[in-house]
Scaffold this motif. Structure first.
Motif, PDB file in Angstrom:
ATOM      1  N   LEU A  56       0.811  -1.227   0.000  1.00 59.62           N
ATOM      2  CA  LEU A  56       0.000   0.000   0.000  1.00 59.62           C
ATOM      3  C   LEU A  56       0.842   1.274   0.000  1.00 59.62           C
ATOM      4  O   LEU A  56       0.317   2.378  -0.019  1.00 59.62           O
ATOM      5  N   GLU A  58       2.875   4.501  -0.875  1.00 58.32           N
ATOM      6  CA  GLU A  58       2.782   5.429  -1.998  1.00 58.32           C
ATOM      7  C   GLU A  58       3.924   6.438  -2.038  1.00 58.32           C
ATOM      8  O   GLU A  58       4.370   6.826  -3.096  1.00 58.32           O
ATOM      9  N   THR A 131      -7.463  -5.722  -2.307  1.00 57.02           N
ATOM     10  CA  THR A 131      -6.436  -4.965  -1.579  1.00 57.02           C
ATOM     11  C   THR A 131      -6.595  -3.473  -1.864  1.00 57.02           C
ATOM     12  O   THR A 131      -6.319  -2.639  -1.015  1.00 57.02           O
ATOM     13  N   ALA A 132      -7.057  -3.159  -3.074  1.00 57.10           N
ATOM     14  CA  ALA A 132      -7.291  -1.774  -3.471  1.00 57.10           C
ATOM     15  C   ALA A 132      -6.060  -0.899  -3.249  1.00 57.10           C
ATOM     16  O   ALA A 132      -6.103   0.143  -2.614  1.00 57.10           O
ATOM     17  N   SER A 133      -4.937  -1.330  -3.793  1.00 56.06           N
ATOM     18  CA  SER A 133      -3.706  -0.550  -3.650  1.00 56.06           C
ATOM     19  C   SER A 133      -3.601   0.502  -4.744  1.00 56.06           C
ATOM     20  O   SER A 133      -3.895   0.235  -5.904  1.00 56.06           O
ATOM     21  N   ASN A 134      -3.175   1.698  -4.365  1.00 54.48           N
ATOM     22  CA  ASN A 134      -2.939   2.766  -5.343  1.00 54.48           C
ATOM     23  C   ASN A 134      -1.868   2.361  -6.345  1.00 54.48           C
ATOM     24  O   ASN A 134      -1.860   2.827  -7.466  1.00 54.48           O
ATOM     25  N   TYR A 135      -0.934   1.542  -5.874  1.00 46.03           N
ATOM     26  CA  TYR A 135       0.180   1.174  -6.732  1.00 46.03           C
ATOM     27  C   TYR A 135      -0.040  -0.155  -7.437  1.00 46.03           C
ATOM     28  O   TYR A 135       0.905  -0.741  -7.967  1.00 46.03           O
ATOM     29  N   ALA A 136      -1.286  -0.646  -7.463  1.00 42.74           N
ATOM     30  CA  ALA A 136      -1.586  -1.903  -8.158  1.00 42.74           C
ATOM     31  C   ALA A 136      -1.106  -1.837  -9.599  1.00 42.74           C
ATOM     32  O   ALA A 136      -0.612  -2.812 -10.151  1.00 42.74           O
ATOM     33  N   TYR A 137      -1.214  -0.640 -10.187  1.00 35.59           N
ATOM     34  CA  TYR A 137      -0.837  -0.504 -11.596  1.00 35.59           C
ATOM     35  C   TYR A 137       0.658  -0.711 -11.836  1.00 35.59           C
ATOM     36  O   TYR A 137       1.098  -0.989 -12.944  1.00 35.59           O
ATOM     37  N   VAL A 151      -6.218  -6.356 -12.105  1.00 37.59           N
ATOM     38  CA  VAL A 151      -6.614  -5.111 -11.448  1.00 37.59           C
ATOM     39  C   VAL A 151      -8.017  -4.702 -11.914  1.00 37.59           C
ATOM     40  O   VAL A 151      -8.846  -4.254 -11.125  1.00 37.59           O
ATOM     41  N   ASP A 447       9.705   6.227 -10.883  1.00 37.85           N
ATOM     42  CA  ASP A 447       9.429   5.110  -9.982  1.00 37.85           C
ATOM     43  C   ASP A 447      10.535   4.062 -10.020  1.00 37.85           C
ATOM     44  O   ASP A 447      10.652   3.247  -9.114  1.00 37.85           O
TER      45      ASP A 447
END
Lengths: 542, 307
Positions: A56, A58, A131-137, A151, A447
């Motif tokens: 999770l 960021e 999980t709904a992670s911002n960084y899933a992408y 996703v 990144d």
């Protein structure tokens, strides 16, 4: 045909992975050094630490904490090149789409072995919609097969292109040829996760009493807004080489307060407040540092029809505006913190990236100004037909100064009036994304240490393309870079094209400007991403 | 009296509900969302996050579910920004911190302020009066965002007596500077209100009567003048108490206390919806409670007031 990791890296032109690949890295204390009796490193962070869950994470400060608690397959070494972490070595197939990692005998902080399955679980978790992670992408960005579909909820997590051949062997399948995949592995999203603990404790698993990690440190205290304290993990595989016993991440919101507390010896490292670098460098030359940072500050031009300023649709006007910005004045006169002028989007220190010849970069400012005036005249703007442009930025003294100075330059050189409007950060994000602006402040930090981390933003399909910039040639070059033997050729071509189209006006490359106590050693000054690991640091007696 | 308190508590519930509804609407009208950052999150990812937190439901349903969870489970929901924490966690961690330094600051400001005000009124135009008035004007014109760094400069950097920040579980050395920085301007106001109120009371007819019938000076002051003179101070103290114990952003930011004031401002900037609502409700409830206490105190101090 499978190639040995070292060989594959050497073959990947421009990527100098080879040298550091065999040796691990840790605090390397030179012979005869007298270590300080108290090995506690106190590091100032700007804000609260948002989460301690690697999938999770960021932001930069949170990443630093999580890097001390968890370790990925590869770490980022002193110069920013990958060095082995949990992985001992890797092999890659000829077209660089299948990576096979050999894991070492590493342990979790509770003594359990770290297995390939822990990575499979973590990566599946990262892309799991639940999980709904911002960084899933990110998992899809680096190319892991099926990540984007998972996703989007179109495929089950078990379809992710990562599998455990056995406890010590991890195989990753990519959707495109990637010579730089190993460079992405030091990102927290790809760290392993302790399945048993997460399933037993749910969202509470990162609380100090529950958390289990595989990094060089374990969590001792987490008081958001005040501090996070981590202590040496005796179960870490390279613990023998760890020197720092404890790291305290102290939240100090105000930079001046951070500096005062640094002077009082309450913190070992803190950022230099804006504008104070020259004075501090003169006063304390041995403690004041400015190192390149992996971010680009730029103006976004709205290229879509959602804005009605016709002048900005004219490439001559855009080019003239960009040329008339005296970047040297901005970095040396306004910012004064070791930032460098930017004429490209990609950071010049990006690994493997060869800066193409961008004409504006090598001109004198007088020549740039002359050309700018000429371009404006050709576009039909001048004293008798003055141009007015609206610029938006998020409220901050530093952004305001830059905007004011640029407005002044445009006024004097081109007769252009720049109307400034500041807004809250969230409002700026919304406005930029909705493309209802003319000109907007923007910034991007890489990144991973490879040019696509910047240039993929110029793809017409990119979510981050706030400019609405669409050039078929650029899209084709970016697509070609994914199968190219040396993608840096395509990257250079993209930069050249962008410098002609001017969807963005690069202003400067960031610098990280900080004070560090003389007793701290081992800081990765030459890593442009500034990925520091507490396990690599040590304190000497003063 | 009991009936009065019960009646006030009954009114408090709809008041809080109105507060929730208004805050909720204002929050939703503001641009942005808790998951936006410099890096735009892809739509698919954002959809997952919205589903995870129930933000994909119609807004009226979100509001009703929120109120249901708060009222029946005392659950303020998960924080949207601090992903492994709930709003209950945030309040449970931050509120005791601000309450501690806030209560000390309140005590400090009230005791010193009232004493100084009384002393100044009794010796009007004497040196103590000039000192008190001078100090209070000085303290009032120095805002706490100036006070805090000056205190740190003197006590942390020059004298090295006290730490310049942190909380350390509430160690006394970490409490001193926040208390002084927070209390100073309130102390100044209390001193001035107390002084002018005391002067007014001392000039009234019944005090003259008390003096005329030969009561000793201290008895005139403490038995007859102090209580009525306290009235304006007490009405001032109610909101001050709430303001102090719910934390000051400036104090939290400068001293890195980990208090709730900082959490509140951050939540607004981050659009951390659940945290904004949770802390708003806490503040609202405290304000209502403090006003109730002030009203009860009023009745106790001033026999003319009937509840």
């Amino acid at each position: 045909m499978k190639l040995n990791g070292v060989l594959a890296a050497a073959l990947a032109a421009g990527l100098l992975l080879g040298t550091a690949m065999t040796a691990s890295f840790a605090a390397e204390v030179p012979e005869g050094t007298t270590l300080a009796s108290e090995q506690i490193f106190k590091y100032r962070v700007l804000d609260n630490i948002n989460t301690l869950d690697p999938q999770l994470v960021e932001d930069v400060d949170t990443s630093a904490v999580v890097r001390s608690l968890f370790e990925g397959l590869y770490n980022s070494g002193q110069g920013g090149d990958p060095v082995p972490g949990v992985a001992e070595s890797y092999e890659v197939n000829a077209d660089k789409t299948v990576y096979t990692f050999k894991l070492r005998d590493a342990k979790w902080s509770n003594g359990d072995p770290v297995t390939a399955g822990d990575f499979v679980y973590a990566w599946q978790r990262a892309v799991d919609p639940k999980t709904a992670s911002n960084y899933a992408y990110f998992v899809g960005l680096v190319g892991v097969v099926n990540a984007d579909d998972i996703v989007a909820g179109k495929k089950p997590v078990t379809d992710l292109g990562v599998k455990a051949i056995d406890d010590k062997t991890l195989e990753v399948t990519l959707s495109f040829s990637s010579p730089w995949f190993v460079r992405t592995l030091s990102h927290a999203t790809l760290f392993p996760a302790p399945k048993a603990v997460i399933e037993a404790k749910g969202v509470d698993w990162t609380k100090p009493e529950n958390i289990v990690g595989n990094g060089a440190y374990t969590l001792a205290e987490n008081t958001p807004g005040e501090r996070v304290v981590v202590k040496r993990n005796p179960n870490y595989w390279d613990n023998a080489k760890t020197v720092l016993e404890e790291v305290q991440f102290l939240t100090i919101n105000d930079e001046n307060q951070g500096l005062t507390r640094w002077r009082a010896g309450e913190v070992d490292q803190t950022d230099v407040p804006a504008g104070q670098y020259p004075a501090l460098k003169a006063e304390l030359p041995d403690n004041t540092y400015s190192v390149p940072n992996f971010c680009t500050y730029y103006f976004s031009v709205n290229m879509t029809d959602k804005q009605t300023n016709a002048a900005l649709k004219d490439v001559k006007v855009r080019e003239a505006l960009s040329l008339a910005i005296d970047r040297d004045v901005i970095v040396n006169g306004v910012l004064q913190g070791g930032q460098t002028p930017a004429y490209s989007f990609t950071h010049p220190l990006t690994a493997g990236f060869k800066m193409p010849d961008i004409p504006a970069a090598s001109m004198t400012q007088a020549d740039r100004d002359a050309k700018a005036v000429q371009l404006m005249a050709e576009a039909g703007y001048g004293k008798d037909k003055p141009l007015e442009i609206n610029y938006i930025y998020n409220t901050s003294e530093a952004h305001k100064k830059v905007a004011t100075v640029v407005g002044q330059m445009w006024k004097e050189k081109l007769g252009v009036t720049l109307n400034l409007a500041d807004m809250e950060f969230q409002t700026l994000l919304d406005t930029r994304h909705a493309k209802t602006y003319e000109l907007a402040r923007n910034a991007w930090c890489g990144d991973y240490n490879e040019a696509s981390t910047f240039l993929s933003l110029l793809d017409s399909k990119s979510e981050q393309n706030d400019q609405g910039y669409a050039n078929a040639d650029v899209d084709a070059l970016l697509a070609a870079s994914k199968t190219s033997a040396d993608p840096n050729v395509e990257y250079a071509a993209v930069e050249v094209q962008a410098s002609k189209d001017v969807p963005i006006m690069p202003i400067y490359f960031y610098a990280k400007v900080f004070m560090q106590s003389a007793s701290v050693k081992g800081w990765p000054f030459t890593d442009v991403e500034q990925n520091w690991y507490a396990k690599d640091l040590y304190k000497v007696a003063e | 009296m009991i009936a009065f308190i019960l009646k006030r508590l009954a009114v408090a519930i709809p008041t809080l509900l109105v507060l929730i509804v208004i805050s909720f609407i204002l929050m939703k009208v503001a641009p942005g969302n808790p998951f936006a950052g410099e890096k735009t999150v892809p739509k698919a990812v954002l959809d997952n996050i919205f589903a995870r937190y129930g933000l994909d439901k119609p807004e009226w349903q979100q509001l009703l579910e929120y109120i249901y969870n708060v009222v029946f489970h005392f659950d303020f929901g998960p924080s949207f920004k601090y992903r492994d924490r709930t709003v209950n966690d945030i309040i449970a961690q931050g509120f005791p911190v601000t309450f501690t330094y806030g209560a000390w600051a309140f005590l400090f400001a009230t005791v010193i302020g009232v004493s100084l005000g009384v002393a100044a009124a009794l010796r009007q135009n004497g040196w103590i009066d000039h000192l008190a008035v001078g100090l209070s004007i000085g303290a009032q014109v120095v805002p706490n965002f100036v006070m805090a760094p000056v205190l740190v400069l003197v006590f942390t950097l020059w004298l090295r007596w006290l730490p310049g920040g942190g909380w350390d579980g509430g160690h006394w050395s970490n409490i001193v500077l926040p208390v002084i920085a927070l209390a100073t301007s309130y102390l100044a106001s209390i001193t001035r209100i107390m002084r002018s109120s005391m002067l007014e009371v001392l000039g009234s007819n019944y005090i003259r009567t008390a003096r005329a019938k030969g009561l000793p000076g201290w008895q005139v002051v403490f038995r007859h003048a102090l209580r009525p003179a306290m009235l304006p101070v007490v009405s001032y103290l109610g909101p001050v108490f709430v303001g102090m114990v719910t934390g000051s952003v400036v104090i939290d930011l400068y001293f890195s206390t980990g208090g709730i004031g900082q959490a509140f401002v951050n939540s607004a900037l981050n659009r951390d919806y659940s945290t904004i609502l949770g802390i708003t409700i806490l503040l609202g409830a405290l304000t209502i409670a403090a006003n109730l206490v002030v009203d009860v105190l009023y009745a106790w101090i001033d026999p003319k007031i009937k509840l």
